[in-house]
Enzyme design. Structure first.
Site, mmCIF file in Angstrom:
data_model
loop_
_atom_site.group_PDB
_atom_site.id
_atom_site.type_symbol
_atom_site.label_atom_id
_atom_site.label_comp_id
_atom_site.label_asym_id
_atom_site.label_seq_id
_atom_site.Cartn_x
_atom_site.Cartn_y
_atom_site.Cartn_z
ATOM 1 C CG ASP A 1 -43.232 -21.873 19.023
ATOM 2 O OD1 ASP A 1 -44.053 -21.286 18.286
ATOM 3 O OD2 ASP A 1 -43.075 -21.580 20.224
ATOM 4 C CG HIS A 2 -46.315 -25.276 19.759
ATOM 5 N ND1 HIS A 2 -45.064 -25.662 20.202
ATOM 6 C CD2 HIS A 2 -46.889 -24.607 20.770
ATOM 7 C CE1 HIS A 2 -44.894 -25.235 21.453
ATOM 8 N NE2 HIS A 2 -45.995 -24.592 21.814
ATOM 9 C CB CYS B 1 -42.110 -18.324 19.131
ATOM 10 S SG CYS B 1 -41.459 -16.862 19.949
ATOM 11 C CB THR C 1 -43.892 -13.299 22.523
ATOM 12 O OG1 THR C 1 -42.767 -14.175 22.740
ATOM 13 C CG2 THR C 1 -44.993 -13.637 23.521
ATOM 14 C CG HIS D 1 -28.417 1.964 12.566
ATOM 15 N ND1 HIS D 1 -28.914 3.016 13.306
ATOM 16 C CD2 HIS D 1 -28.238 2.460 11.298
ATOM 17 C CE1 HIS D 1 -29.020 4.104 12.532
ATOM 18 N NE2 HIS D 1 -28.636 3.781 11.298
ATOM 19 C CG ASN D 2 -29.069 -3.231 15.627
ATOM 20 O OD1 ASN D 2 -30.292 -3.186 15.635
ATOM 21 N ND2 ASN D 2 -28.325 -2.357 16.292
ATOM 22 N NE ARG E 1 -23.382 6.847 13.286
ATOM 23 C CZ ARG E 1 -24.063 7.091 12.170
ATOM 24 N NH1 ARG E 1 -23.437 7.106 11.014
ATOM 25 N NH2 ARG E 1 -25.368 7.310 12.214
ATOM 26 C CG HIS E 2 -24.287 1.994 12.086
ATOM 27 N ND1 HIS E 2 -24.868 2.483 13.230
ATOM 28 C CD2 HIS E 2 -24.558 2.887 11.097
ATOM 29 C CE1 HIS E 2 -25.485 3.628 12.961
ATOM 30 N NE2 HIS E 2 -25.311 3.892 11.678
ATOM 31 N NE ARG F 1 -21.800 3.420 17.475
ATOM 32 C CZ ARG F 1 -22.341 4.517 16.937
ATOM 33 N NH1 ARG F 1 -23.381 4.409 16.127
ATOM 34 N NH2 ARG F 1 -21.839 5.707 17.204
HETATM 35 C C1 RB5 Z 1 -45.541 -21.331 23.138
HETATM 36 O O1 RB5 Z 1 -46.798 -21.520 23.685
HETATM 37 C C2 RB5 Z 1 -45.025 -19.946 23.483
HETATM 38 O O2 RB5 Z 1 -44.578 -19.907 24.789
HETATM 39 C C3 RB5 Z 1 -43.911 -19.587 22.524
HETATM 40 O O3 RB5 Z 1 -44.401 -19.630 21.243
HETATM 41 C C4 RB5 Z 1 -43.292 -18.209 22.637
HETATM 42 O O4 RB5 Z 1 -44.261 -17.220 22.718
HETATM 43 C C5 RB5 Z 1 -42.231 -18.017 23.600
HETATM 44 O O5 RB5 Z 1 -41.582 -16.964 23.638
#
Ligand code: RB5
Length: 141
Positions: free
Chosen positions: A8-9, A65, A67, A98-99, A132-133, A136
């Site tokens: 995203d931005h 993104c 976070t 594992h996942n 085993r993974h 799951r």
């Molecule tokens: C965008 O500003 C922000 O909310 C997005 O990039 C992200 O962190 C959401 O999880």
């Protein structure tokens, strides 16, 4: 191996660093955008990238993104996608081992470019251990 990548931005600058790294390593990818100056809601970009994986066009995905969390929540709504938001090497390795994670999510406001490209390398270089993974992961599906 072909990688689907999108952001995203919050992520164009980090995406550009990762693409340069993939170029350097000769790893094929499809860039789903966005580019600097464009805006997109992360669930829309997550769906585009995940569709390329579930549709068989790409093998693994990278979503960025602010976070990494919004992308991972969105991606995990798509059947067949196992997305992991990682900011350390151990998680990036074991979510593959594992996942059998098929999408790596990274927070552009959480990790620097140096760490991000190492997370990408670990994620791409680690294989699923199965055994085993697999039992799951089958239960998740
Ligand atoms: C965008 O500003 C922000 O909310 C997005 O990039 C992200 O962190 C959401 O999880």
């Amino acid at each position: 191996m072909k990688i689907a990548i999108g952001c995203d931005h919050a992520g164009p600058a980090l995406k550009a660093e990762i693409l340069a790294h993939l170029d350097e390593r000769g790893i094929e990818y499809k860039d789903f955008g966005v580019q600097e100056g464009e805006k997109v809601d992360y669930p829309d970009k997550a769906r585009e990238v995940c569709s390329a994986i579930t549709g068989g066009e790409c093998d693994l995905g990278i979503l960025i993104c602010g976070t990494g969390i919004g992308m991972s929540i969105s991606a995990n709504k798509v059947r067949g996608i196992r997305a992991a938001c990682c900011s350390d090497h151990f998680s990036a390795k074991y979510t593959r081992a594992h996942n059998n994670a098929n999408v790596l999510c990274i927070g552009a406001r959480v990790v620097g470019a140096g760490l991000a490209v190492e997370l990408v390398d670990v994620f791409l270089e680690t294989g699923f251990e199965g055994g085993r993974h697999k039992r799951r992961v089958d239960k998740i599906e």
